[in-house]
Design a protein around this motif. Structure first.
Motif, PDB file in Angstrom:
ATOM      1  N   GLU A 157      25.320 -12.378  10.366  1.00 27.05           N
ATOM      2  CA  GLU A 157      24.952 -13.535  10.145  1.00 27.05           C
ATOM      3  C   GLU A 157      24.591 -14.604  11.370  1.00 27.05           C
ATOM      4  OE1 GLU A 157      29.168 -16.057  11.344  1.00 27.05           O
ATOM      5  OE2 GLU A 157      28.920 -15.243   9.155  1.00 27.05           O
ATOM      6  N   ILE A 158      23.758 -15.673  11.193  1.00 26.58           N
ATOM      7  CA  ILE A 158      23.387 -16.682  12.337  1.00 26.58           C
ATOM      8  C   ILE A 158      24.069 -17.850  12.067  1.00 26.58           C
ATOM      9  CG2 ILE A 158      21.743 -17.871  13.544  1.00 26.58           C
ATOM     10  CD1 ILE A 158      19.761 -15.715  12.440  1.00 26.58           C
ATOM     11  N   HIS A 159      24.767 -18.581  12.898  1.00 27.41           N
ATOM     12  CA  HIS A 159      25.291 -19.497  12.689  1.00 27.41           C
ATOM     13  C   HIS A 159      25.392 -20.814  13.638  1.00 27.41           C
ATOM     14  CE1 HIS A 159      28.330 -17.314  14.600  1.00 27.41           C
ATOM     15  NE2 HIS A 159      28.902 -18.399  15.333  1.00 27.41           N
ATOM     16  N   GLU A 174      34.097 -27.550  19.197  1.00 34.57           N
ATOM     17  CA  GLU A 174      35.362 -27.912  18.277  1.00 34.57           C
ATOM     18  C   GLU A 174      35.548 -26.891  17.259  1.00 34.57           C
ATOM     19  OE1 GLU A 174      35.677 -32.084  17.459  1.00 34.57           O
ATOM     20  OE2 GLU A 174      35.779 -32.664  19.525  1.00 34.57           O
ATOM     21  N   GLY A 175      34.608 -25.954  17.145  1.00 36.46           N
ATOM     22  CA  GLY A 175      34.760 -24.902  16.015  1.00 36.46           C
ATOM     23  C   GLY A 175      34.280 -25.455  14.892  1.00 36.46           C
ATOM     24  N   ASN A 176      33.631 -26.645  14.602  1.00 39.39           N
ATOM     25  CA  ASN A 176      33.063 -26.933  13.350  1.00 39.39           C
ATOM     26  C   ASN A 176      31.922 -26.077  13.139  1.00 39.39           C
ATOM     27  OD1 ASN A 176      35.104 -29.007  13.118  1.00 39.39           O
ATOM     28  ND2 ASN A 176      34.115 -30.089  14.587  1.00 39.39           N
ATOM     29  N   ARG A 177      31.496 -25.641  12.100  1.00 40.05           N
ATOM     30  CA  ARG A 177      30.297 -24.963  11.828  1.00 40.05           C
ATOM     31  C   ARG A 177      29.440 -25.585  10.860  1.00 40.05           C
ATOM     32  NH1 ARG A 177      30.487 -18.366  10.914  1.00 40.05           N
ATOM     33  NH2 ARG A 177      31.220 -17.928  13.084  1.00 40.05           N
ATOM     34  N   CYS A 178      28.144 -25.826  11.245  1.00 38.15           N
ATOM     35  CA  CYS A 178      27.369 -26.619  10.588  1.00 38.15           C
ATOM     36  C   CYS A 178      26.892 -25.856   9.426  1.00 38.15           C
ATOM     37  CB  CYS A 178      26.430 -27.121  11.356  1.00 38.15           C
ATOM     38  SG  CYS A 178      24.873 -28.076  10.503  1.00 38.15           S
ATOM     39  N   PHE A 179      26.426 -24.608   9.708  1.00 40.08           N
ATOM     40  CA  PHE A 179      25.669 -23.634   8.749  1.00 40.08           C
ATOM     41  C   PHE A 179      26.049 -22.201   9.114  1.00 40.08           C
ATOM     42  CE2 PHE A 179      22.014 -24.540  11.380  1.00 40.08           C
ATOM     43  CZ  PHE A 179      21.480 -23.227  11.839  1.00 40.08           C
ATOM     44  N   GLU A 180      25.885 -21.289   8.245  1.00 39.43           N
ATOM     45  CA  GLU A 180      25.721 -19.725   8.311  1.00 39.43           C
ATOM     46  C   GLU A 180      24.560 -19.184   7.634  1.00 39.43           C
ATOM     47  OE1 GLU A 180      29.459 -18.107   6.994  1.00 39.43           O
ATOM     48  OE2 GLU A 180      30.511 -19.498   8.476  1.00 39.43           O
ATOM     49  N   VAL A 181      23.858 -18.377   8.155  1.00 34.46           N
ATOM     50  CA  VAL A 181      22.589 -17.807   7.408  1.00 34.46           C
ATOM     51  C   VAL A 181      23.104 -16.177   7.346  1.00 34.46           C
ATOM     52  CG1 VAL A 181      20.315 -17.268   7.626  1.00 34.46           C
ATOM     53  CG2 VAL A 181      21.023 -19.158   8.342  1.00 34.46           C
ATOM     54  N   ASN A 182      23.165 -15.772   6.125  1.00 32.78           N
ATOM     55  CA  ASN A 182      23.466 -14.519   5.764  1.00 32.78           C
ATOM     56  C   ASN A 182      22.252 -13.752   5.876  1.00 32.78           C
ATOM     57  OD1 ASN A 182      24.258 -11.764   4.681  1.00 32.78           O
ATOM     58  ND2 ASN A 182      25.817 -12.771   3.169  1.00 32.78           N
TER      59      ASN A 182
END
Length: 215
Positions: free
Chosen positions: A142-144, A149-157
């Motif tokens: 994945e790319i993210h 603060e550990g907040n994820r905006c998106f993940e690309v599988n």
């Protein structure tokens, strides 16, 4: 060009997406995937290896002219507002703490947005398969994008990208008056390397964005 986007369409200000911190982490994780050469290439050991995925952040001014690129050949921009944390050649060479599902990212670029020079209006986040192996051939990955603060905006599988995709314009950051606006692009590019991809993104930005007044 069409793409089967692995994440829902996303476009909003960083504040609207819940990313309040001023440091972003553009990062990559994937499972070590060995590629066996086929046919005549089996005779040449140098052609054996593993999938090698690289990340880049490219900086453009308001006219969509590229002014700097941060990648494995240049680990920081002139203003040191964007810093590459080091290249991984195969997804496992940075130790057990930086392997797939481990605590550390295998490859990571840090964006210190408050330090980005005022003349920079756009930042492109790009990924490329160095040996032109399709991203979808990785076992898992994945790319993210996240904040400090550990907040994820998106993940690309990576497994869900088009089967022939080897270069991807992942996302676009556009400077606004009091914030940055993020658009998840997920756009495959025909470029075979990051430098060519940076130029293709410049052409695409110039095509779709309004021309600044006075230009």
């Amino acid at each position: 060009m069409s793409t089967t986007a692995p994440s829902p369409l996303l476009s909003d200000s960083l504040r609207g997406l819940g990313l309040e911190a001023r440091t972003l982490f553009f990062a990559l994780n994937y499972e070590f995937t060995k590629i066996e050469p086929k046919g005549i290439f089996k005779r040449f050991k140098k052609n054996q290896g593993a999938i090698d995925i690289d990340l880049a952040c490219v900086l453009y001014d308001e006219n969509c002219t590229m002014t700097d690129i941060v990648w494995f050949k240049k680990l920081r921009d002139k203003a040191e507002s964007i810093k590459h944390q080091g290249d991984s050649l195969n997804g496992k060479d940075r130790g057990e703490q930086a392997m797939y599902l481990a605590p550390l990212d295998q490859e990571q670029i840090r964006l210190y947005l408050e330090r980005v020079p005022a003349h920079i209006s756009h930042i492109a986040l790009i990924a490329n398969s160095y040996h032109s192996h399709p991203f979808s051939r990785v076992k898992k990955g994945e790319i993210h994008l996240s904040d400090d603060e550990g907040n994820r905006c998106f993940e690309v599988n990576l497994k869900q990208l088009p089967r022939d995709c080897t270069t991807l314009w992942v996302a676009h950051l556009r400077r606004e008056v009091d914030d940055w606006h993020l658009t998840l692009q997920n756009l495959p590019l025909p470029a075979e390397d990051l430098a060519s991809a940076a130029q293709e993104v410049a052409h695409e930005l110039a095509r779709v964005l309004p021309i600044p007044q006075g230009v």
